[in-house]
Structures are given as structure tokens and as C-alpha cells.
Design an enzyme around this catalytic site. Structure first.
Site, mmCIF file in Angstrom:
data_model
loop_
_atom_site.group_PDB
_atom_site.id
_atom_site.type_symbol
_atom_site.label_atom_id
_atom_site.label_comp_id
_atom_site.label_asym_id
_atom_site.label_seq_id
_atom_site.Cartn_x
_atom_site.Cartn_y
_atom_site.Cartn_z
ATOM 1 N N VAL A 195 22.389 8.830 -0.191
ATOM 2 C CA VAL A 195 23.371 9.612 0.550
ATOM 3 C C VAL A 195 23.064 9.422 2.024
ATOM 4 C CG1 VAL A 195 23.998 11.977 1.142
ATOM 5 C CG2 VAL A 195 23.741 11.346 -1.249
ATOM 6 N N SER A 228 21.495 7.284 9.175
ATOM 7 C CA SER A 228 20.529 6.178 9.312
ATOM 8 C C SER A 228 19.085 6.636 9.218
ATOM 9 C CB SER A 228 20.740 5.433 10.638
ATOM 10 O OG SER A 228 22.067 4.993 10.726
ATOM 11 N N ARG A 229 18.879 7.714 8.502
ATOM 12 C CA ARG A 229 17.524 8.239 8.268
ATOM 13 C C ARG A 229 16.834 8.705 9.547
ATOM 14 N NH1 ARG A 229 19.726 8.732 3.745
ATOM 15 N NH2 ARG A 229 19.167 7.381 2.007
ATOM 16 N N LEU A 230 17.614 8.927 10.624
ATOM 17 C CA LEU A 230 17.010 9.421 11.877
ATOM 18 C C LEU A 230 17.122 10.947 11.911
ATOM 19 C CD1 LEU A 230 18.106 6.652 14.392
ATOM 20 C CD2 LEU A 230 15.883 7.025 13.318
#
Ligand SMILES: NC(=O)C1=CN([C@@H]2O[C@H](COP(=O)(O)OP(=O)(O)OC[C@H]3O[C@@H](n4cnc5c(N)ncnc54)[C@H](OP(=O)(O)O)[C@@H]3O)[C@@H](O)[C@H]2O)[C@@H](O)CC1
Ligand SMILES: Cc1cc2nc3c(=O)[nH]c(=O)nc-3n(C[C@H](O)[C@H](O)[C@H](O)COP(=O)(O)O)c2cc1C
Ligand SMILES: Cc1ncc(COP(=O)(O)O)c(C=O)c1O
Ligand SMILES: [K+]
Length: 518
Positions: free
Chosen positions: A312, A494-496
Site C-alpha cells: 500500500v 514512497s516510504r518517506l
């Protein structure tokens, strides 16, 4: 020094969780269209609805694991059942079509959420299958989708002209075959194939032959949902040449027709929750039960998934240092209340991780039963695995994951038992069955069978049936974790992600807030 713990302790916190105070202030950023984007103020009702939907799809919608236990109908039986329903059983065709179309729409909504699959094209044939498509499109419009209709061979009966009028009154566009784009993948996310149903025979005639050819050329998108029969398939033999359309979803109506045995797409649903027992008996129909109030039920095996591709992309409002509370307990209260207000299930469920004297960790879920400036409380058996771990190493970690909000909270600290008095009070507030359960369960020990627990449970239930006080076992009670570390995590693209950690330094009462790399 950002803040002082001493100031926090001057505030009063309730020990046991209270119902939520007024809603928190509005979070920034508008509601975006992606399923996992959220801004609390605008999405609250939607979140609640989504949690309900999820509950339905994972819990109440039973999955028929064994497809052999469903009956399949021949073409003749399907037509006969239709006649019986509309003859001696007193149904009208309008009624059955309404229920069929609603079943199709609810099946679509189970699998393809409008946030990702809003643009629907219903291609409707000349018979009742086409009528089902018109009804489904109307319901999908009301569910928040944007349907368009292609209905080239209209039947001049009032039932059908009425359905067309209803759709026109909702400004649902009708597209002619000539105006359909050659490549349907650009304009649509879902195609409802309501071209032919169980009365199809021979080879498709124009203009449907060409439309079916176009459906054949489609790749992953748009997905195809076939109503009752994948159009062009032989009603009993299925896609016998192997060159027919390959729908992603088949919604069988009343009972699947024989061709459905050849369906190997990921989603097979059954709709048509109206079969009276006399019909089921006469045709020896074996049908799954419909859950709750649902109009559809998944049949066949659940889809195979590529686990490595499951992910996700989180999209949420930013979590910024100057927006969070100075005291982690206040920040926790804020997030906890928001999670409760969003209607999440078991907001107070948390993973508790402990280690034993050999430094071996173990985790399990427990229910948070209260928090305040003194710590976070849960109840359990002191002689359980977690109880023995905590007596060997009185430090633990708690973890909350509020999935629908893209939020995680980590809490770490030292653990101690709460007072006997507090445990007594809580124990007696529990349902009597759970009080007896706590006596019966020598938690974490090996049990030779379920009957051992149930026999003792029944015995004690009889013993206390007079309503007398059920004594709390000595080994049952609460633990309190006094935090020295919190982390508030908000999922981002973006996993940030945003990670704000609150920590206490030895001998200093002030909480230090630091941002950690995601
Ligand atoms: N109880 C239930 O189960 C319920 C059933 N319901 C629904 O009814 C569906 C059955 O409906 P149905 O009998 O009207 O027939 P359907 O398949 O839509 O099409 C027939 C039309 O297609 C035509 N056609 C045929 N072959 C063709 C060809 N090769 N090429 C071109 N055209 C061809 C044919 O014309 P004809 O050949 O007869 O001239 C006729 O006009 C069923 O599957 C379900 O969806 C629900 O609404 C309610 C509850
Ligand atoms: C959502 C959820 C909440 C639970 N709450 C508790 C709880 O509050 N107390 C408890 O002793 N066990 C609770 N359990 C059961 C524990 O997860 C666990 O099975 C049990 O406590 C034994 O763990 P142990 O052998 O590691 O001590 C819960 C389980 C779930 C799934
Ligand atoms: C074994 C056990 N003990 C205690 C609890 C906490 O339950 P209650 O809310 O009744 O205190 C649970 C909850 O799942 C549990 O499974
Ligand atoms: K069809």
C-alpha cells in the site's frame, strides 16, 4: 528543554478509558481520491464505512472453499426455474431483475472500490441479462461509481424503457457502439458484461460479435465482470473453443450455470437472494447461505495473490514537530480519540512484547484498559508466559497499529503490577462469563482438549448461577507500563514516513522530541 513531565502530572487523567471527548481539530489537506489518502475531518464517515466494508469482506462474507457443494444448472433448468418463479411463485420479472442487478452491483463493490475503479461501462444485451446490467449500473451510480451504458439493441417493453428513463434521469450517459473507443482500456476501469445470459445460443450476431472481440483484446484493465454467463460462452459447455472472453469476475444468479465450472477467474460470486425453499428442494439446489444482510456471497476459492507484490502506498497529512503535543501522553490521547472517532475496531488492541531472562522475545496482543500519566494498563494471568517473562525482565514494548489511518504508535518502558484493589475492581466489572473464563484458564499451560476448559466452565457457571460474587483468582490482575519512549508514525508516500520519537533521558523529566528517518 521542550517541556517538563512535572507540568504534565498536574493535569488529571482518568484511569479507565472514557468515551471520546469532542472531535480533535481539523487536520490539514483535503480528501484525495486514492483509497489510502485521508484527511480526518472529511473522511470520518467514509472511514467508518470502509471499516464496515472490510468487516464484511473478511468476516461476514463466507467463502465457499469447496465449489463442489454448489449446484450447477443446465440451460433448461435455469429457464424452468425462471418460469416457476414468475408463474406459481408470484414474482414479477421487474422484481427479479432488480434483485439480480443489485446483487451484481454489491458484488462489484465488494471487490472493486469506487476510489480506484470508478469508471464503469455496462454493455447491455437485448434480453433480461441486459436488464440486469441496466439495474446494476443504476445501483453503482448510487454507490459512487460513474457508469456509462452501451445498449445497442433496445427492447421496446415498458420494463426496459423505464430502466432507461431512470438512468437518464441520473444523467448516466448512453454511448452508441460507433462512439465506443476502439481501445476500451483508456476510458474505463470496469466493464459489466450484461450482453447474453442463459438464453444465448449459436454464435454472437452483430453488433455483439464485434463488441465481444474488443473485450477479448483487453489486458489487465478494465476488469470484466460478467453477469450470469460470460458472453459468447456456451451456457453449459463454457468457453469450449478456449478463445472466449476471460472475465475477472463472474456473478452467477440464482445458481451457477454449468459453464461456470469452467470459470477460472479470481472472483466468483453468487447473487439472487430470493430462492424460496420449494424451488431449492424441487431442483435439489445446494446453495451457500448469504451472510447478514448481504445480497451476494463469494463462491469458489479465494483469489491467489502474489504476496511479494502486496503493498500500500500511504498518503496522509504530514506529522510535523510544531503540530504535535509537547507531552506524548497528550499526543497519544489525541490519536487514540481520533481512531475511536473514525470507528476503528478494537482501537485498544495492542501488541505487547516481552523478553525472558535468556533475552528471548515474545509478542502477543492484549487490550489496553486504561492510560494516564502513570502509565498504560492491561490485564492478564500473572502466571502466563508474559507474566513469567515480566517477572524475569520487567521491561516491555507496546505497539498500536491503526491501519485505516496509516498510523503506528510504539511505547516502551518499565512494567509493574497494579494494586490488588485496582485489579479487583476491574475484574468484577467484566462479564461474568469472562470472570469464570479467567478462573478456568491456567493461561499458557498445555490443555489436553477443549472439553477440559468447557467442563470446568459449565461447573462454575452452575455454581455461580445464583448471582453470587465470583472471586478473582490471586494470579489474575493488571500490569502497568510506565513509558520512557514513544514513537508516533504516520505513513507517507514512497516510504518517506513521518516518525516523531519522544524520549526521556536518565534523571531528566523533560521529553525530547526527535524526528527519525523512516
Ligand atoms: N431467475 C433467474 O435466473 C433470473 C434471471 N435473470 C437474468 O435473465 C437472464 C436470462 O434472460 P433471457 O432469457 O431474457 O435471455 P438473455 O440470455 O439475456 O438473452 C436473450 C436475448 O439474446 C438474444 N440472443 C440469443 N443468442 C444470440 C446470439 N447468438 N446473438 C445475438 N443475440 C442472441 C436473444 O434473441 P433471439 O436469439 O431469441 O432472437 C434474446 O433477445 C439470465 O441470464 C439472468 O441474467 C434476472 O434478470 C432475474 C432472475
Ligand atoms: C485482540 C486481542 C486482545 C487480547 N487481549 C488480551 C488481554 O487483554 N489479556 C490477555 O491475557 N490476553 C489477551 N489476548 C490473548 C493473548 O494474545 C494471548 O493469547 C494470551 O494472553 C497468552 O499469551 P502468553 O502465553 O504469551 O502469556 C488477546 C488476544 C487478542 C487477539
Ligand atoms: C485471555 C484474555 N484475557 C483477557 C482479555 C481482555 O478481555 P476483557 O476486555 O474482558 O478484560 C482478553 C481479550 O481478548 C483475552 O483474550
Ligand atoms: K453476460
Amino acid at each position: 528543554m521542550r517541556s517538563s513531565m512535572r507540568r504534565v502530572t498536574t493535569m488529571t487523567f482518568s484511569f479507565l478509558l472514557q468515551s471520546s471527548p469532542p472531535l480533535p481539530p481539523v487536520l490539514p489537506k483535503p480528501l484525495l481520491s486514492h483509497e489510502h489518502r485521508y484527511s480526518l475531518s472529511s473522511i470520518l464517515p467514509l472511514l467508518t464505512q470502509r471499516s464496515r466494508l472490510r468487516t464484511l469482506s473478511t468476516k461476514s462474507i463466507p467463502i465457499m472453499q469447496d465449489s463442489t457443494s454448489v449446484s450447477y444448472l443446465s440451460q433448461r433448468e435455469a429457464a424452468e426455474i425462471d418460469e416457476t418463479l414468475m408463474g406459481p411463485l408470484g414474482f414479477s420479472v421487474d422484481q427479479l431483475m432488480e434483485l439480480a442487478g443489485l446483487s451484481v452491483a454489491t458484488s462489484v463493490a465488494e471487490v472493486y472500490k469506487p476510489s480506484e475503479y470508478s469508471r464503469v461501462l455496462a454493455i447491455c444485451g437485448p434480453g433480461n441479462n441486459g436488464g440486469d446490467g441496466l439495474v446494476a449500473a443504476r445501483h453503482l451510480h448510487h454507490f459512487g461509481y460513474k457508469p456509462s451504458i452501451c445498449y445497442p439493441k433496445r427492447t421496446p417493453k415498458s420494463l426496459y424503457t423505464g430502466l432507461v428513463t431512470q438512468l437518464e434521469s441520473l444523467s448516466v450517459p448512453f454511448v452508441s457502439v460507433d462512439d465506443l473507443p476502439e481501445d476500451l482500456s483508456k476510458d474505463f476501469d470496469v466493464i459489466i458484461d450484461a450482453i447474453f445470459g442463459f438464453s444465448f445460443h449459436g454464435a454472437p450476431r452483430p453488433p455483439f460479435d464485434d463488441i465481444i472481440r474488443r473485450l477479448l483484446s483487453l489486458q489487465k484493465r478494465p476488469v470484466i465482470v460478467s453477469v450470469d454467463i460470460p458472453s459468447g460462452w456456451h451456457v453449459e459447455e463454457g468457453d469450449n473453443e478456449g478463445g472466449g472472453i476471460k472475465p475477472d469476475m463472474l456473478v452467477s444468479l440464482t445458481a451457477p450455470k454449468l459453464c461456470a465450472k469452467r470459470f477460472c477467474g479470481p472472483h466468483h460470486f453468487l447473487g439472487g437472494r430470493f430462492v424460496p425453499p420449494s424451488v431449492a428442494e424441487k431442483y435439489k439446489l445446494e446453495l451457500p447461505s448469504y451472510p447478514g444482510t448481504s445480497m451476494c456471497v463469494r463462491i469458489g476459492k479465494p483469489p491467489k495473490v502474489d504476496i511479494s507484490a502486496m503493498r500500500v502506498n500511504y498518503v496522509s497529512p504530514e506529522l510535523l514537530e510544531d503540530q504535535v503535543e509537547s507531552y506524548p501522553i497528550l499526543q497519544f490521547r489525541k490519536w487514540f480519540d481520533e481512531a475511536v472517532a473514525a470507528g476503528l475496531r478494537e482501537t485498544n488492541a495492542m501488541a505487547l512484547s516481552t523478553t525472558n531472562k535468556d533475552r528471548k522475545p515474545s509478542s502477543r496482543m492484549v487490550l489496553l484498559k486504561g492510560f494516564d500519566e502513570n502509565g498504560f494498563v492491561w490485564f492478564t494471568n500473572y502466571e502466563s508466559k508474559k507474566g513469567s517473562d515480566l517477572s524475569e525482565n520487567p521491561f516491555a514494548a507496546l505497539l498500536f497499529y491503526w491501519e485505516d489511518m496509516n498510523r503506528q504508535v510504539r511505547i516502551e518502558g518499565a512494567v509493574e503490577r497494579i494494586s490488588e484493589e485496582e485489579s479487583e475492581t476491574y475484574y468484577h466489572s467484566r462479564p461474568r462469563g469472562s470472570q469464570i473464563g479467567a478462573i478456568v484458564s491456567k493461561q499458557s499451560s498445555v490443555v489436553s482438549g477443549r472439553h477440559v476448559l468447557y467442563d470446568e466452565y459449565e461447573e462454575l457457571t452452575k455454581k455461580y448461577s445464583d448471582g453470587s460474587v465470583i472471586p478473582k483468582p490471586k494470579n489474575w490482575g493488571g500490569f502497568r507500563l510506565k513509558p520512557n519512549l514513544f514513537e508516533f508514525w504516520q505513513g507517507q508516500p514512497s516510504r518517506l514516513h513521518d516518525r516523531l520519537q519522544y524520549s526521556l533521558q536518565e534523571g531528566n523529566p523533560a521529553w525530547i522530541i526527535r524526528r527519525l528517518a523512516p
